[in-house]
Design a protein around this motif. Structure first.
Motif, PDB file in Angstrom:
ATOM      1  N   PHE A  73      18.303   0.708 -27.368  1.00  0.00           N
ATOM      2  CA  PHE A  73      17.950   0.914 -25.973  1.00  0.00           C
ATOM      3  C   PHE A  73      16.797  -0.002 -25.568  1.00  0.00           C
ATOM      4  O   PHE A  73      16.039  -0.479 -26.401  1.00  0.00           O
ATOM      5  N   SER A  74      16.699  -0.232 -24.266  1.00  0.00           N
ATOM      6  CA  SER A  74      15.612  -1.031 -23.702  1.00  0.00           C
ATOM      7  C   SER A  74      14.839  -0.196 -22.699  1.00  0.00           C
ATOM      8  O   SER A  74      15.404   0.665 -22.009  1.00  0.00           O
ATOM      9  N   VAL A  75      13.540  -0.463 -22.634  1.00  0.00           N
ATOM     10  CA  VAL A  75      12.692   0.141 -21.603  1.00  0.00           C
ATOM     11  C   VAL A  75      12.594  -0.863 -20.459  1.00  0.00           C
ATOM     12  O   VAL A  75      12.283  -2.041 -20.671  1.00  0.00           O
ATOM     13  N   LEU A  76      12.901  -0.399 -19.268  1.00  0.00           N
ATOM     14  CA  LEU A  76      12.949  -1.261 -18.089  1.00  0.00           C
ATOM     15  C   LEU A  76      11.670  -1.071 -17.274  1.00  0.00           C
ATOM     16  O   LEU A  76      11.350   0.040 -16.851  1.00  0.00           O
ATOM     17  N   ASP A  98       6.801   8.802 -15.982  1.00  0.00           N
ATOM     18  CA  ASP A  98       8.044   9.277 -15.370  1.00  0.00           C
ATOM     19  C   ASP A  98       9.152   8.333 -15.832  1.00  0.00           C
ATOM     20  O   ASP A  98       9.080   7.123 -15.582  1.00  0.00           O
ATOM     21  N   ILE A  99      10.175   8.870 -16.484  1.00  0.00           N
ATOM     22  CA  ILE A  99      11.194   8.045 -17.123  1.00  0.00           C
ATOM     23  C   ILE A  99      12.565   8.373 -16.533  1.00  0.00           C
ATOM     24  O   ILE A  99      12.968   9.539 -16.459  1.00  0.00           O
ATOM     25  N   TRP A 100      13.271   7.309 -16.145  1.00  0.00           N
ATOM     26  CA  TRP A 100      14.644   7.439 -15.657  1.00  0.00           C
ATOM     27  C   TRP A 100      15.585   6.942 -16.752  1.00  0.00           C
ATOM     28  O   TRP A 100      15.540   5.780 -17.127  1.00  0.00           O
ATOM     29  N   ILE A 101      16.401   7.848 -17.278  1.00  0.00           N
ATOM     30  CA  ILE A 101      17.311   7.501 -18.372  1.00  0.00           C
ATOM     31  C   ILE A 101      18.723   7.353 -17.824  1.00  0.00           C
ATOM     32  O   ILE A 101      19.260   8.274 -17.192  1.00  0.00           O
ATOM     33  N   ASP A 138      16.075   0.175  -8.763  1.00  0.00           N
ATOM     34  CA  ASP A 138      15.286   0.282  -7.530  1.00  0.00           C
ATOM     35  C   ASP A 138      14.061   1.177  -7.731  1.00  0.00           C
ATOM     36  O   ASP A 138      12.971   0.879  -7.224  1.00  0.00           O
ATOM     37  N   TYR A 139      14.246   2.284  -8.449  1.00  0.00           N
ATOM     38  CA  TYR A 139      13.112   3.176  -8.727  1.00  0.00           C
ATOM     39  C   TYR A 139      12.033   2.442  -9.521  1.00  0.00           C
ATOM     40  O   TYR A 139      10.835   2.576  -9.245  1.00  0.00           O
ATOM     41  N   VAL A 140      12.458   1.671 -10.508  1.00  0.00           N
ATOM     42  CA  VAL A 140      11.489   0.941 -11.329  1.00  0.00           C
ATOM     43  C   VAL A 140      10.777  -0.123 -10.497  1.00  0.00           C
ATOM     44  O   VAL A 140       9.561  -0.284 -10.582  1.00  0.00           O
ATOM     45  N   ASN A 144       8.285   3.810  -9.079  1.00  0.00           N
ATOM     46  CA  ASN A 144       8.579   5.239  -9.191  1.00  0.00           C
ATOM     47  C   ASN A 144       8.978   5.623 -10.611  1.00  0.00           C
ATOM     48  O   ASN A 144       9.797   6.520 -10.805  1.00  0.00           O
ATOM     49  N   GLY A 145       8.439   4.946 -11.579  1.00  0.00           N
ATOM     50  CA  GLY A 145       8.725   5.263 -12.967  1.00  0.00           C
ATOM     51  C   GLY A 145       9.245   4.053 -13.723  1.00  0.00           C
ATOM     52  O   GLY A 145       9.328   2.936 -13.186  1.00  0.00           O
ATOM     53  N   ILE A 146       9.564   4.280 -14.992  1.00  0.00           N
ATOM     54  CA  ILE A 146      10.175   3.252 -15.829  1.00  0.00           C
ATOM     55  C   ILE A 146      11.577   3.719 -16.223  1.00  0.00           C
ATOM     56  O   ILE A 146      11.902   4.889 -16.081  1.00  0.00           O
ATOM     57  N   GLY A 147      12.395   2.802 -16.711  1.00  0.00           N
ATOM     58  CA  GLY A 147      13.765   3.145 -17.057  1.00  0.00           C
ATOM     59  C   GLY A 147      14.024   3.025 -18.546  1.00  0.00           C
ATOM     60  O   GLY A 147      13.319   2.309 -19.263  1.00  0.00           O
ATOM     61  N   ILE A 148      15.036   3.740 -19.009  1.00  0.00           N
ATOM     62  CA  ILE A 148      15.577   3.528 -20.354  1.00  0.00           C
ATOM     63  C   ILE A 148      17.073   3.324 -20.207  1.00  0.00           C
ATOM     64  O   ILE A 148      17.768   4.178 -19.643  1.00  0.00           O
ATOM     65  N   VAL A 149      17.544   2.180 -20.689  1.00  0.00           N
ATOM     66  CA  VAL A 149      18.957   1.827 -20.528  1.00  0.00           C
ATOM     67  C   VAL A 149      19.491   1.290 -21.854  1.00  0.00           C
ATOM     68  O   VAL A 149      18.728   0.778 -22.680  1.00  0.00           O
ATOM     69  N   PRO A 150      20.814   1.379 -22.070  1.00  0.00           N
ATOM     70  CA  PRO A 150      21.379   0.717 -23.251  1.00  0.00           C
ATOM     71  C   PRO A 150      21.084  -0.773 -23.217  1.00  0.00           C
ATOM     72  O   PRO A 150      21.133  -1.411 -22.159  1.00  0.00           O
ATOM     73  N   GLY A 151      20.774  -1.344 -24.376  1.00  0.00           N
ATOM     74  CA  GLY A 151      20.428  -2.758 -24.439  1.00  0.00           C
ATOM     75  C   GLY A 151      21.516  -3.672 -23.913  1.00  0.00           C
ATOM     76  O   GLY A 151      21.235  -4.783 -23.458  1.00  0.00           O
ATOM     77  N   VAL A 152      22.758  -3.208 -23.926  1.00  0.00           N
ATOM     78  CA  VAL A 152      23.870  -4.036 -23.468  1.00  0.00           C
ATOM     79  C   VAL A 152      23.819  -4.261 -21.955  1.00  0.00           C
ATOM     80  O   VAL A 152      24.488  -5.149 -21.431  1.00  0.00           O
ATOM     81  N   LEU A 153      23.008  -3.485 -21.243  1.00  0.00           N
ATOM     82  CA  LEU A 153      22.876  -3.661 -19.794  1.00  0.00           C
ATOM     83  C   LEU A 153      21.867  -4.750 -19.425  1.00  0.00           C
ATOM     84  O   LEU A 153      21.645  -5.015 -18.242  1.00  0.00           O
ATOM     85  N   TYR A 154      21.283  -5.388 -20.411  1.00  0.00           N
ATOM     86  CA  TYR A 154      20.295  -6.442 -20.169  1.00  0.00           C
ATOM     87  C   TYR A 154      20.835  -7.500 -19.204  1.00  0.00           C
ATOM     88  O   TYR A 154      21.964  -7.964 -19.315  1.00  0.00           O
ATOM     89  N   ASP A 155      19.995  -7.875 -18.243  1.00  0.00           N
ATOM     90  CA  ASP A 155      20.364  -8.895 -17.259  1.00  0.00           C
ATOM     91  C   ASP A 155      19.286  -9.984 -17.267  1.00  0.00           C
ATOM     92  O   ASP A 155      18.208  -9.816 -16.719  1.00  0.00           O
TER      93      ASP A 155
END
Length: 206
Positions: A73-76, A98-101, A138-140, A144-155
């Motif tokens: 996972f990656s932290v956005l 505040d974390i958006w997963i 958009d939240y990040v 409005n917080g940070i995100g956690i996403v699967p690493g495959v979503l890297y852009d």
């Protein structure tokens, strides 16, 4: 699944298929949060192959699954965030945040495993599930917080956000699912081998 990396390797897939065979490969974007049953779409023949996460199919022997990528996972974060310059983030770094997963409508066991790991660390943070990756970004961006996403979503083309590896032993396996009984009929081996080849070519540029 409309992820950035697919924009790189899918054109290569099409070129390779056109060069090597007379298979008519038609691509469509599938929203995992739609009301479509992904398993039924494969079983009914609406789709011959589906590129998605492995753990969605773990409990169903009707499907064959071929891995393409294994990513953690990656932290956005945005450019104003104090984590922005860190080479990696561990769970303790999430203290007080505040974390958006990213968590789709059809819940994935791997994501729940990560959530359980964060909760077990006993850090003080707020965990929010969100199924729309664009809204999460958009939240990040709007602090409005940070995100956690699967690493495959890297852009790599999004310079306004940084994807920082999360130091965790949880990873998501991204690959191709097909209905076992129709695999050979639908040129399964040839198509999957071609997609794997395209992914290897594209990885060198990504």
């Amino acid at each position: 699944m409309d992820i950035p990396f697919e924009e790189v390797y899918m054109p290569i897939v099409i070129r390779l298929i056109n060069q090597k065979s007379d298979i008519n490969l038609r691509l469509c974007v599938i929203d995992p949060n739609s009301f479509i049953s992904l398993r039924d779409a494969l079983k009914n023949g609406d789709l011959d192959f589906l590129i998605y996460q492995k753990d969605f199919f773990n409990d169903d022997s009707d499907f064959l699954f071929t891995p393409l990528l294994a990513r953690k996972f990656s932290v956005l974060v945005n450019q104003d965030d104090p984590l922005y310059l860190k080479p990696a983030v561990n769970i303790a770094d999430l203290q007080g945040r505040d974390i958006w997963i990213w968590n789709p409508k059809y819940k994935l066991p791997t994501i729940q495993k990560l959530i359980d790991q964060i909760k077990a660390s006993n850090i003080d943070c707020t965990l929010n599930n969100i199924s729309d990756g664009m809204v999460l970004s958009d939240y990040v961006l709007s602090n409005n917080g940070i995100g956690i996403v699967p690493g495959v979503l890297y852009d790599k083309h999004d310079a306004s956000l940084r994807y920082i590896p999360l130091d965790s032993n949880v990873e998501i396996i991204y690959g191709i699912a097909a209905l076992r009984e129709k695999f050979e009929i639908n040129h399964g081996k040839e198509i999957i081998q071609t997609i794997k080849q395209a992914v290897e070519i594209a990885k060198s540029e990504w």
